[in-house]
Design an enzyme around this catalytic site. Structure first.
Site, PDB file in Angstrom:
ATOM      1  N   ASP A 366       0.836  -1.206   0.000  1.00 19.30           N
ATOM      2  CA  ASP A 366       0.000   0.000   0.000  1.00 19.30           C
ATOM      3  C   ASP A 366       0.869   1.254   0.000  1.00 19.30           C
ATOM      4  OD1 ASP A 366      -2.319   1.885   1.082  1.00 19.30           O
ATOM      5  OD2 ASP A 366      -3.269  -0.019   0.598  1.00 19.30           O
ATOM      6  N   ASP A 478      -6.073   4.869  -5.766  1.00 20.74           N
ATOM      7  CA  ASP A 478      -6.692   5.604  -4.665  1.00 20.74           C
ATOM      8  C   ASP A 478      -6.882   7.078  -5.036  1.00 20.74           C
ATOM      9  OD1 ASP A 478      -7.683   6.096  -2.125  1.00 20.74           O
ATOM     10  OD2 ASP A 478      -5.972   5.195  -1.087  1.00 20.74           O
ATOM     11  N   MET A 479      -7.698   7.781  -4.272  1.00 22.13           N
ATOM     12  CA  MET A 479      -7.928   9.217  -4.471  1.00 22.13           C
ATOM     13  C   MET A 479      -8.362   9.758  -3.115  1.00 22.13           C
ATOM     14  SD  MET A 479     -10.870  11.391  -5.582  1.00 22.13           S
ATOM     15  CE  MET A 479     -10.920  12.877  -6.545  1.00 22.13           C
ATOM     16  N   CYS A 526     -10.545   3.043  -5.395  1.00 24.53           N
ATOM     17  CA  CYS A 526     -10.611   3.341  -3.965  1.00 24.53           C
ATOM     18  C   CYS A 526     -10.591   4.862  -3.860  1.00 24.53           C
ATOM     19  CB  CYS A 526      -9.362   2.738  -3.313  1.00 24.53           C
ATOM     20  SG  CYS A 526      -9.117   3.213  -1.589  1.00 24.53           S
ATOM     21  N   ASP A 548     -12.819   2.363   4.510  1.00 23.56           N
ATOM     22  CA  ASP A 548     -11.654   2.139   5.370  1.00 23.56           C
ATOM     23  C   ASP A 548     -12.074   1.506   6.683  1.00 23.56           C
ATOM     24  OD1 ASP A 548      -9.756   3.014   3.643  1.00 23.56           O
ATOM     25  OD2 ASP A 548      -9.647   5.060   4.425  1.00 23.56           O
TER      26      ASP A 548
HETATM   27  C1  GLA Z   1      -6.885   5.549   1.743  1.00 23.89           C
HETATM   28  C2  GLA Z   1      -7.305   4.120   1.490  1.00 23.89           C
HETATM   29  C3  GLA Z   1      -6.586   3.208   2.458  1.00 23.89           C
HETATM   30  C4  GLA Z   1      -5.092   3.362   2.298  1.00 23.89           C
HETATM   31  C5  GLA Z   1      -4.702   4.824   2.499  1.00 23.89           C
HETATM   32  C6  GLA Z   1      -3.234   5.047   2.175  1.00 23.89           C
HETATM   33  O1  GLA Z   1      -7.383   6.005   2.960  1.00 23.89           O
HETATM   34  O2  GLA Z   1      -8.689   3.978   1.581  1.00 23.89           O
HETATM   35  O3  GLA Z   1      -6.969   1.872   2.234  1.00 23.89           O
HETATM   36  O4  GLA Z   1      -4.712   2.924   1.026  1.00 23.89           O
HETATM   37  O5  GLA Z   1      -5.473   5.676   1.682  1.00 23.89           O
HETATM   38  O6  GLA Z   1      -2.859   6.351   2.343  1.00 23.89           O
END
Ligand code: GLA
Length: 729
Positions: A366, A478-479, A526, A548
């Protein structure tokens, strides 16, 4: 093909398996009036439902009351500023400063099959499955044609709606509002169901009466968002899972949206859906067109479960394109909750080694592997490997992980730029910001101006070159912030109102390129958890991170709201460590596994820190995933009991399409003193079949299970769960 046009009556009839939708061309001027939407009509003259033979009549009969006609006729796609005072669907700014639009029928076209739009996610279907009706209307004074587009899916009860607006005049026109769908109907005592939430508690259900005040569900955040969801269902009083009429709309779009409903002075409701008009202004030069995103309309005469099944089938068959749609996804372990930013190659390999031994199939690295990213304050945009954390680079790490028999996946946040990054120091103007105004930070980051091709090219190449450098099977895209300070250094002032939509188109273009170059990639979208869980993203990724919040009990509500519209195969769900990092709750490992099983299933914890007892449960859970995933991915989903409503227990299930197998999950949230068993019914099973419950010898009649149910004994303790697997004998 189930689209017909009756030339004498001037009526379009759109039929799906169980629903009919009818539109009439009215009066000499060719107004388009909505006539009927509901249960399938095989016979009868729907034209008799038009109220054109009662006051105020049509303008050719009673032009002195033209406004009354426009303000009361159920319109198919209402224009603006000419006398219909209800919510309009389209407005413009022309060279002479006018904002009015009035549309009249010109022609239509009916074709078999449906292809997706070029730059926008949208549904598709083969010739035998669906057809498209395109009704072209015009407004000569404004110099516009508007094509009303209807996708009619015979095999599911879906009608898609969208419009394409073309400037046929000689001067530029600015589109200031363009919705995709409108539904005018008599009020049937409707209530509106929508989804709202926040970070860590996305898609909670809300049900409120429809009234004469406007009810808006909307986002102006630049993405669909945690807070609201581009969905609304109007339901008749008393509608539940099994009975009631449901009229639902869901938007295939990932940016600003509005869905609105209001009952008018005559108790007719108008429901609209489209891009949010706030800060939207799109310049159309002569000859140019604007394609609106698609709204998916579902009618169910059999309550909410009918609606849910239609959405699930439709998305699985006509929207998701990924080759993983019909495949088991590898069981993954993600290191976010295990390590946050504090990891290195050695730590990851140790997690992978132990995970592989327990049967886990993919390691996902991640946030924190790139640039100077030791915390969440910096380095977004610097997509090169941090060799301090990962000596030997990505290829080495991926090889090691592959050597353990696991696949390797990676996290990106390609749409962002940190002020403390090499990218920002080189290109400060690439961030979305208003010149002369300090832009607001969120998680210490700005959003990249993806309306600019050179910015998209950079961001795309940054991701693609990493993917080319190692054996990477999966990407989590992700964003982590929403848009603000809308300004682009590249757009002229009279096009600044295009930025929100151009941004979304930019994201779509980048993901399309990614899938074209890496067709076997498993992409998971995500956004700070589940802030961009929308049908637009499903067109690119077969799964989306749901929230999350990985606590099994909080997830019951989040997954209930999500699964009301989305197939279980799309819901990113992981088993995480306890006490849960967000709510501090301690739930049994088994319950966490059962709840995650109802989504994509995976792990998000430090496997090296688990107790032996928990570790031993992992191979069993992985086996459980392999045993049930085909059923969960492809079956019909049933909501049996809702913890969100009853505050005590939860039950949902999946029944195979051929009814030979079913799996239900029962969760007892709090233990109860001195109680009797709970009787639970099992909808979806075949009443004329017999079933064996796994773990028992006894045979149960399907009819008994469906109509009367079964007594479920108290499970003793808080947060306990039980899977019930039935097979037909
Ligand atoms: C977001 C995602 C998490 C993780 C964080 C990393 O919050 O939803 O799962 O990947 O970013 O910064």
């Amino acid at each position: 093909m189930s689209i017909s046009y009756d030339e004498n009556e001037r009526i379009f009839k759109l039929d799906t398996k169980n629903s009919t939708y009818a539109i009439g061309v009215v009066d000499e001027e060719g107004f388009l009036a909505h006539i009927y939407y509901g249960d399938r009509l095989r016979e009868g003259q729907v034209g008799s439902l038009l109220r054109t033979d009662e006051p105020p009549f049509v303008p050719s009969v009673n032009d002195r009351d033209r406004v009354s006609f426009l303000d009361s006729c159920p319109m198919e796609y209402p224009g603006h500023g000419l006398g219909d005072y209800r919510e309009s669907c389209i407005s413009v700014r022309t060279g002479n400063g006018s904002s009015a639009v009035g549309l009249q029928y010109v022609s239509h076209k009916i074709t078999a099959g449906k292809t997706s739009f070029r730059d926008l996610p949208s549904s598709f279907g083969a010739e035998g499955e669906c057809g498209v009706l395109e009704i072209t209307c015009e407004d000569r004074a404004a110099g516009l044609t508007v094509a009303l587009q209807y996708g009619v899916f015979d095999d599911t009860d879906v009608i898609t709606r969208s419009v394409r607006v073309c400037n046929t005049g000689k001067d530029a026109v600015w589109l200031t509002k363009v919705y995709s769908a409108c539904l005018d109907m008599d009020d049937q005592g409707f209530e509106a169901i929508s989804l709202h939430g926040s970070w860590a508690r996305e898609r909670q259900m809300q049900r409120v009466p429809v009234s004469h005040a406007k009810l808006n569900v909307e986002s102006v955040r630049g993405e669909s968002g945690h807070q609201d969801h581009p969905f609304m269902a109007l339901v008749t009083p008393g509608t539940n899972q099994e009975t009631g009429r449901v009229y639902a709309m869901h938007f295939v779009y990932s940016g600003n949206f509005r869905v609105q409903v209001q009952s008018d002075q005559f108790d007719q409701v108008r429901m609209v859906m489209g891009i949010h008009p706030e800060d939207f202004c799109w310049k159309l030069l002569p000859g140019e067109s604007f394609q609106s995103p698609e709204a998916v309309m579902v009618y169910s005469g059999t309550g909410l479960s009918g609606m849910t099944h239609t959405f699930h089938d439709f998305y699985r068959k006509h929207l998701i394109r990924s080759p993983y749609r019909d495949r088991k996804r590898p069981v993954l372990i993600n290191n976010w909750e295990a390590t946050y930013f504090d990891f290195n190659t050695e730590k990851l390999i140790e997690i992978a080694r132990q995970a592989a031994a327990l049967g886990i199939e993919m390691l996902v690295m991640d946030d924190g592997w790139f640039g100077n990213r030791f915390d969440d304050n910096r380095a977004l945009g610097d997509w090169f490997v941090n060799e301090e954390k990962l000596p030997g680079g990505l290829a080495y790490l991926a090889d090691q992980v592959n050597g353990l028999g696991m696949k390797f996946g990676i996290w990106f946040e390609p749409e962002m730029i940190s002020p403390d990054s090499e990218l920002y120091r080189a290109h400060p103007d690439w961030a979305i910001a208003i010149p002369g105004r300090r832009a607001s930070l969120c998680r210490n980051q700005y959003v990249l101006d993806l309306s600019r091709p050179e910015v998209r090219d950079y961001a795309y190449e940054a991701v693609a070159s990493v993917l080319r450098s190692a054996n990477i099977a999966y990407v989590k895209w992700d964003m982590n912030r929403q848009l603000s300070d809308l300004g682009s250094a590249a757009l002229p002032a009279d096009r600044m109102g295009e930025l929100y939509h151009r941004y979304v188109l930019g994201v779509y273009e980048m993901q399309e390129r990614l899938l074209r170059e890496f067709p076997d990639l498993l992409l998971e979208n995500c956004s700070g958890g589940g802030a961009r869980f929308d049908p637009g993203m499903l067109y690119y990724s077969p799964q989306i991170w749901c929230s999350d919040d990985t606590d099994a009990i909080e997830r019951l509500k989040i997954q209930e709201g999500t699964a009301m519209i989305y197939p279980l195969s799309t819901m990113g769900a992981h088993v995480s460590a306890c006490p849960n990092h967000i709510v501090g709750r301690v739930t049994p490992f088994e319950t966490r596994g059962h709840v995650a099983l109802m989504g994509t299933f995976g792990y998000e914890l430090d496997v090296t820190a688990l107790s032996e007892e928990e570790k031993q449960m992992i191979p069993q859970q992985v086996a459980m995933y392999h045993k049930y995933n085909d059923l969960i991915r492809e079956g019909d989903y049933y909501r049996v009991a809702s913890y969100a409503e009853n505050h005590a227990f939860d039950c949902c299930g999946v029944v195979g399409k051929d009814r030979t197998e079913a799996l239900y999950l029962y969760v007892q949230v709090l233990g109860r003193p001195n109680c009797r068993s709970r009787r639970i019914r099992f909808p979806g099973l075949a009443e004329d079949r017999q079933y064996r419950l796994e773990g028992e010898e006894r045979i149960y009649a399907g009819e008994l299970l469906v109509k009367a149910g079964m007594n479920i004994q108290d499970l003793h303790g808080d947060f306990q769960s039980r899977l019930l697997h039935f097979t037909a004998v």
